[in-house]
Motif scaffolding. Structure first.
Motif, short mmCIF file in Angstrom:
data_model
loop_
_atom_site.label_atom_id
_atom_site.label_comp_id
_atom_site.label_asym_id
_atom_site.label_seq_id
_atom_site.Cartn_x
_atom_site.Cartn_y
_atom_site.Cartn_z
N LEU A 97 37.65 45.85 45.37
CA LEU A 97 38.18 44.60 44.84
C LEU A 97 37.16 43.50 45.11
O LEU A 97 36.73 43.30 46.25
N ILE A 98 36.76 42.80 44.08
CA ILE A 98 35.79 41.72 44.20
C ILE A 98 36.52 40.39 44.12
O ILE A 98 37.32 40.17 43.21
N LEU A 99 36.24 39.50 45.08
CA LEU A 99 36.93 38.20 45.15
C LEU A 99 35.92 37.06 45.09
O LEU A 99 35.54 36.48 46.12
N PRO A 100 35.47 36.69 43.90
CA PRO A 100 34.55 35.55 43.77
C PRO A 100 35.27 34.25 44.10
O PRO A 100 36.49 34.14 43.95
N VAL B 112 29.28 38.39 39.10
CA VAL B 112 29.94 39.70 39.12
C VAL B 112 29.90 40.34 37.74
O VAL B 112 29.53 41.52 37.59
N VAL B 113 30.27 39.59 36.72
CA VAL B 113 30.33 40.14 35.36
C VAL B 113 28.94 40.54 34.87
O VAL B 113 28.76 41.60 34.26
N SER B 114 27.95 39.70 35.16
CA SER B 114 26.59 39.98 34.71
C SER B 114 26.03 41.25 35.36
O SER B 114 25.46 42.12 34.67
N LEU B 115 26.22 41.39 36.67
CA LEU B 115 25.71 42.57 37.37
C LEU B 115 26.44 43.83 36.92
O LEU B 115 25.84 44.90 36.77
N LEU C 284 37.77 46.02 40.27
CA LEU C 284 38.87 45.08 40.13
C LEU C 284 38.38 43.71 40.57
O LEU C 284 37.87 43.55 41.68
N VAL C 285 38.52 42.71 39.69
CA VAL C 285 38.08 41.35 40.00
C VAL C 285 39.30 40.46 40.16
O VAL C 285 40.04 40.22 39.20
N GLY C 286 39.55 40.00 41.38
CA GLY C 286 40.67 39.11 41.65
C GLY C 286 40.22 37.66 41.68
O GLY C 286 39.10 37.35 42.10
#
Length: 286
Positions: free
Chosen positions: A50-53, A62-65, A93-95
């Motif tokens: 889970l990625i939490l920017p 996150v989206v670019s990488l 998963l991007v929260g």
């Protein structure tokens, strides 16, 4: 997940930890489980992390990488949906939980700009502090997030009076699939400067980009139950006209004007009340 994809995923997660910080990348199974089961406990998903920017720029990173690595991502708000649309089945998963800033509240223009991770309740409260109303209301308002409300075009219990989320959004900021940031935050009721691109993101469920902030439409605050917003009037009295003259208090000349206003041939007792048409007079021979 095959060996090559596993290597790409691990390399991506290490790069995200380096750029966003370790707390932005969650791999703990117990914490992940809270985000992998939908509200109805119908869909059980899976994800490597889970990625939490914490900002729009970090969402873009996150989206670019992920795009460069060829890995899918699934955006998630408060995870209160009932259709499994925010449940990941592979991919990252991007929260948006950390995007919780109310950027501006403009009481004069009746607008509010909030980041996508703000709960619906926090937006309602920010509007109320400015004596304004944000009318979207639903059972999960303490948990659901504005980004999710926009991406699902939420309606709520006041949809017939104020419309769905599509009617309440004036502008949007979003991250596109290649990592570019599209700044469509506008506060105009009428904007004919080009295509109304925000409509593509409203109800799009994150398929065309991740909503990171929105400019929302506010309304005058309504009176709470048991409270009156009008001036009290003495018992038994009523006021008429701009001057607030008590009903029935006559001025000099009122009688003359009353008689002059009465149609000829009509009994004054049968004269119409305010807003009613006068009765038709009988035609000869009818």
């Amino acid at each position: 997940m095959d060996g090559q994809q596993a290597k790409r995923t691990e390399a991506l997660l290490l790069e995200l930890e380096r750029r966003l910080g370790e707390k932005a990348v969650v791999r703990d199974a117990e914490r992940l489980q809270l985000h992998l089961l939908d509200e109805r406990k119908t869909y059980q998903g899976h994800t490597p992390a889970l990625i939490l920017p914490a900002s729009t720029e970090e969402v873009a990173t996150v989206v670019s990488l992920a795009a460069d690595a060829g890995l899918a991502i699934v955006p998630q708000g408060g995870n209160t949906g009932l259709c499994g649309g925010a449940t990941p089945f592979g991919g990252l998963l991007v929260g948006l939980d950390r995007l919780q800033q109310i950027r501006t509240v403009d009481a004069i223009n009746f607008t509010l700009t909030a980041e996508a991770g703000c709960t619906l309740q926090s937006v309602q409260e920010a509007a109320a502090e400015a004596d304004r109303l944000f009318p979207l209301s639903l059972g999960a308002e303490g948990t659901c997030q504005i980004g999710g409300n926009i991406s699902t075009n939420a309606g709520g219990i006041h949809v017939l009076r104020y419309g769905s989320m599509r009617e309440l959004v004036l502008g949007i900021e979003a991250v596109l699939p290649d990592g570019q940031i599209w700044d469509g935050l506008r506060s105009l009721r009428k904007d004919n400067t080009g295509y109304d691109l925000k409509q593509l993101f409203i109800g799009g469920e994150g398929s065309l980009g991740i909503v990171t902030a929105a400019s929302l439409k506010l309304f005058p605050a309504t009176a709470r139950a048991g409270h009156s917003v009008s001036r009290p009037v003495p018992s038994g009295a009523c006021l008429e006209g701009a001057g607030g003259r008590p009903c029935g208090q006559r001025r000099p000349g009122d009688r003359d004007r009353d008689h002059a206003a009465e149609p000829a041939g009509i009994d004054p007792s049968q004269a119409p009340g305010p807003g009613l048409a006068a009765p038709r007079r009988s035609r000869p021979g009818s």
